[in-house]
Write a protein that holds these residues in place. Structure first.
Motif, short mmCIF file in Angstrom:
data_model
loop_
_atom_site.label_atom_id
_atom_site.label_comp_id
_atom_site.label_asym_id
_atom_site.label_seq_id
_atom_site.Cartn_x
_atom_site.Cartn_y
_atom_site.Cartn_z
N UNK A 196 0.86 -1.19 0.00
CA UNK A 196 0.00 0.00 0.00
C UNK A 196 0.89 1.23 0.00
N UNK A 197 0.48 2.24 -0.74
CA UNK A 197 1.27 3.47 -0.82
C UNK A 197 0.76 4.52 0.17
N UNK A 198 1.53 5.61 0.29
CA UNK A 198 1.27 6.66 1.28
C UNK A 198 0.07 7.53 0.89
N UNK A 199 -0.88 7.70 1.82
CA UNK A 199 -2.11 8.46 1.54
C UNK A 199 -1.83 9.95 1.35
N UNK A 200 -0.95 10.48 2.19
CA UNK A 200 -0.66 11.92 2.13
C UNK A 200 -0.05 12.28 0.77
N UNK A 201 0.86 11.43 0.29
CA UNK A 201 1.49 11.69 -1.01
C UNK A 201 0.43 11.67 -2.13
N UNK A 202 -0.52 10.73 -2.02
CA UNK A 202 -1.59 10.65 -3.02
C UNK A 202 -2.40 11.95 -3.02
N UNK A 203 -2.66 12.48 -1.81
CA UNK A 203 -3.43 13.74 -1.72
C UNK A 203 -2.66 14.90 -2.37
N UNK A 204 -1.35 14.91 -2.17
CA UNK A 204 -0.53 15.98 -2.77
C UNK A 204 -0.61 15.90 -4.30
N UNK A 205 -0.53 14.68 -4.83
CA UNK A 205 -0.65 14.50 -6.28
C UNK A 205 -2.04 14.93 -6.77
N UNK A 206 -3.05 14.59 -5.98
CA UNK A 206 -4.42 15.01 -6.35
C UNK A 206 -4.50 16.54 -6.43
N UNK A 207 -3.91 17.22 -5.44
CA UNK A 207 -3.88 18.69 -5.45
C UNK A 207 -3.19 19.23 -6.71
N UNK B 119 4.32 17.50 -15.54
CA UNK B 119 3.86 18.66 -14.77
C UNK B 119 3.44 18.25 -13.35
N UNK B 120 2.67 17.17 -13.28
CA UNK B 120 2.22 16.69 -11.96
C UNK B 120 3.41 16.18 -11.14
N UNK C 137 -5.56 18.95 -9.60
CA UNK C 137 -6.63 19.96 -9.52
C UNK C 137 -6.10 21.32 -9.95
N UNK C 138 -4.91 21.63 -9.47
CA UNK C 138 -4.25 22.90 -9.77
C UNK C 138 -4.07 23.11 -11.28
N UNK C 139 -3.77 22.02 -12.02
CA UNK C 139 -3.56 22.11 -13.47
C UNK C 139 -4.81 21.77 -14.27
#
Ligand SMILES: [Zn+2]
Length: 416
Positions: free
Chosen positions: A329-340, A398-399, A343-345
């Motif tokens: 399983x990967x890190x949830x916080x990192x996934x949220x940062x990628x999601x942000x 970019x992401x 959204x930003x782009x």
């Protein structure tokens, strides 16, 4: 981001590895084209101002200093090797994208709090040594130099003997990659499956990575004459195998929504001739899942079916366990940062798991880890047909840049 620079690099690396007959890319582990690519990459890193070295295994490791050199580094990277006649993007995308993150930081004179390390892993593909992700296994301590003495390639060459003459092993710096010594590991990769394209998404945020449990099944019947053996008196190993293969497929289908895939990808029939009832069949069975308990439940059901079918058909079987890996399983916080970052782009995205193994899975037990996927045409990979658009590459990078900048900030805390 300088997309043209990235596209030019793809050309450079792939042009000297291309099989002109079919367009396939050949950078098989520790061959000349693969080592040449590693060297070329190290030179590009040096040109970008990074402190570069090769470790004993031939991984290229390049560091960009942060404001505080004592902080844990953010590590980026993917693999530089390919399968035989592979595609242009598998592995190389993550390597060139990691370099482009550095070029972007340099061009904008961005000084990060945490240092950033870029890696081109050696020998990720199992093509030559029948084991995958060996470069990252070495770096994360899962494979020792001694283990390398027991791994052979398809021609009987010992891994250690292949690696040792090429190695530099500078200053034992690889000791950096121990538990809790890395702030985060992030890998960008093509999906190698159809899900993003089918759902029209730009970016996949990977939450889990599935892992296989594999078996070799031998079924014994009785070889006899196809003309003189009446139907009720046959013990046919191939028809028994057929029933087993279909039941393995239907068990996989029943667990599909829990991320299970089951495959019989190999069958060997004896005597394999038209006028004899098959007396022996060997099958290789590959069962994968992202949840260990569900996968092992599937393994148990398959074992029960094998027993029931062979008993009914009066055949004898032998099931050999070929080994298993743990899903990660990967890190949830990192996934949220990628999601942000998406959204930003204004890029579309979806959370997903990876059915294929990657270098990132070796980092998951030792540090916060995540992966970003971009779509590839029809999900095709490990083939000269592998195809990705320039726009898809640009969005992925970019992401990757935006997520890395966020990860390298002192105030970004990643503990789950
Ligand atoms: Zn790959």
């Amino acid at each position: 981001m300088n997309l043209q620079n990235v596209l030019d690099n793809f050309q450079t690396f792939n042009n000297f590895a291309r099989n002109e007959r079919n367009g396939g890319i050949n950078r098989i582990a520790f061959t000349h084209p693969e080592r040449l690519a590693a060297l070329k990459f190290s030179m590009l890193c040096q040109k970008a101002g990074l402190d570069v070295y090769f470790d004993f295994f031939g991984n290229v490791i390049a560091r960009r200093e942060g404001k505080d050199p004592s902080l844990k580094p953010v590590v980026l990277g993917s693999h530089i090797d390919t399968v035989k006649d592979g595609g242009q993007y598998d592995g190389l995308l993550g390597v060139l994208a990691a370099l482009e993150v550095i070029e972007h930081l340099n061009a904008h004179q961005i000084e990060t709090d945490h240092p950033i390390i870029v890696i081109a892993f050696a020998c990720e593909e199992s093509t030559r040594f029948n084991e995958a992700t060996l470069g990252s296994k070495y770096l994360t301590g899962k494979m020792t130099k001694n283990d390398m003495k027991h791994i052979k390639d398809n021609e009987g060459n010992i891994l250690y003997d292949v690696v040792e003459p090429l190695s530099q092993d500078m200053h034992g710096k690889a000791a950096l990659f121990e538990r809790n010594q890395i702030k985060a590991f992030l890998e960008l990769h093509i999906e190698q499956g159809p899900i993003l394209e089918k759902n029209d998404k730009d970016i996949g945020i990977v939450t889990d990575i599935a892992a296989p449990h594999r078996f070799k099944l031998s079924i014994q019947g009785v070889t006899s004459h196809s003309g003189s053996t009446p139907m009720p008196m046959r013990i046919d190993a191939l028809t028994a195998s057929s029933e087993i293969i279909l039941s393995i497929e239907s068990i996989g289908q029943a667990y599909h929504d829990q991320g299970i895939v089951t495959t019989v990808g190999y069958a060997n029939v004896y005597p394999n001739t038209m006028n004899a009832i098959p007396g022996e069949v060997t099958l290789l069975i590959d069962i994968r899942g992202k949840d260990l308990a569900v996968r092992e439940q599937v393994v148990t059901e398959i074992q029960q079916q094998i027993q029931t079918i062979t008993q009914k058909r009066k055949t004898v079987y032998h099931l050999e366990d070929l080994g298993q890996d743990d899903p990660r399983s990967f890190n949830h916080k990192m996934a949220q940062i990628t999601e942000q970052s998406c959204l930003q782009s204004d890029y579309s995205f979806r959370y997903m798991y990876s059915g294929a193994g990657h270098d990132a899975m070796n980092f998951a037990p030792i540090c916060p880890t995540s992966m970003i996927f971009i779509p590839c045409k029809k999900g095709i990979s490990h083939s000269p047909e592998e195809s990705v658009t320039e726009q898809q590459i640009a969005k992925g990078i970019q992401v990757y840049i935006d997520t890395t900048i966020e990860l390298a900030k002192l105030e970004t805390i990643l503990e789950d």
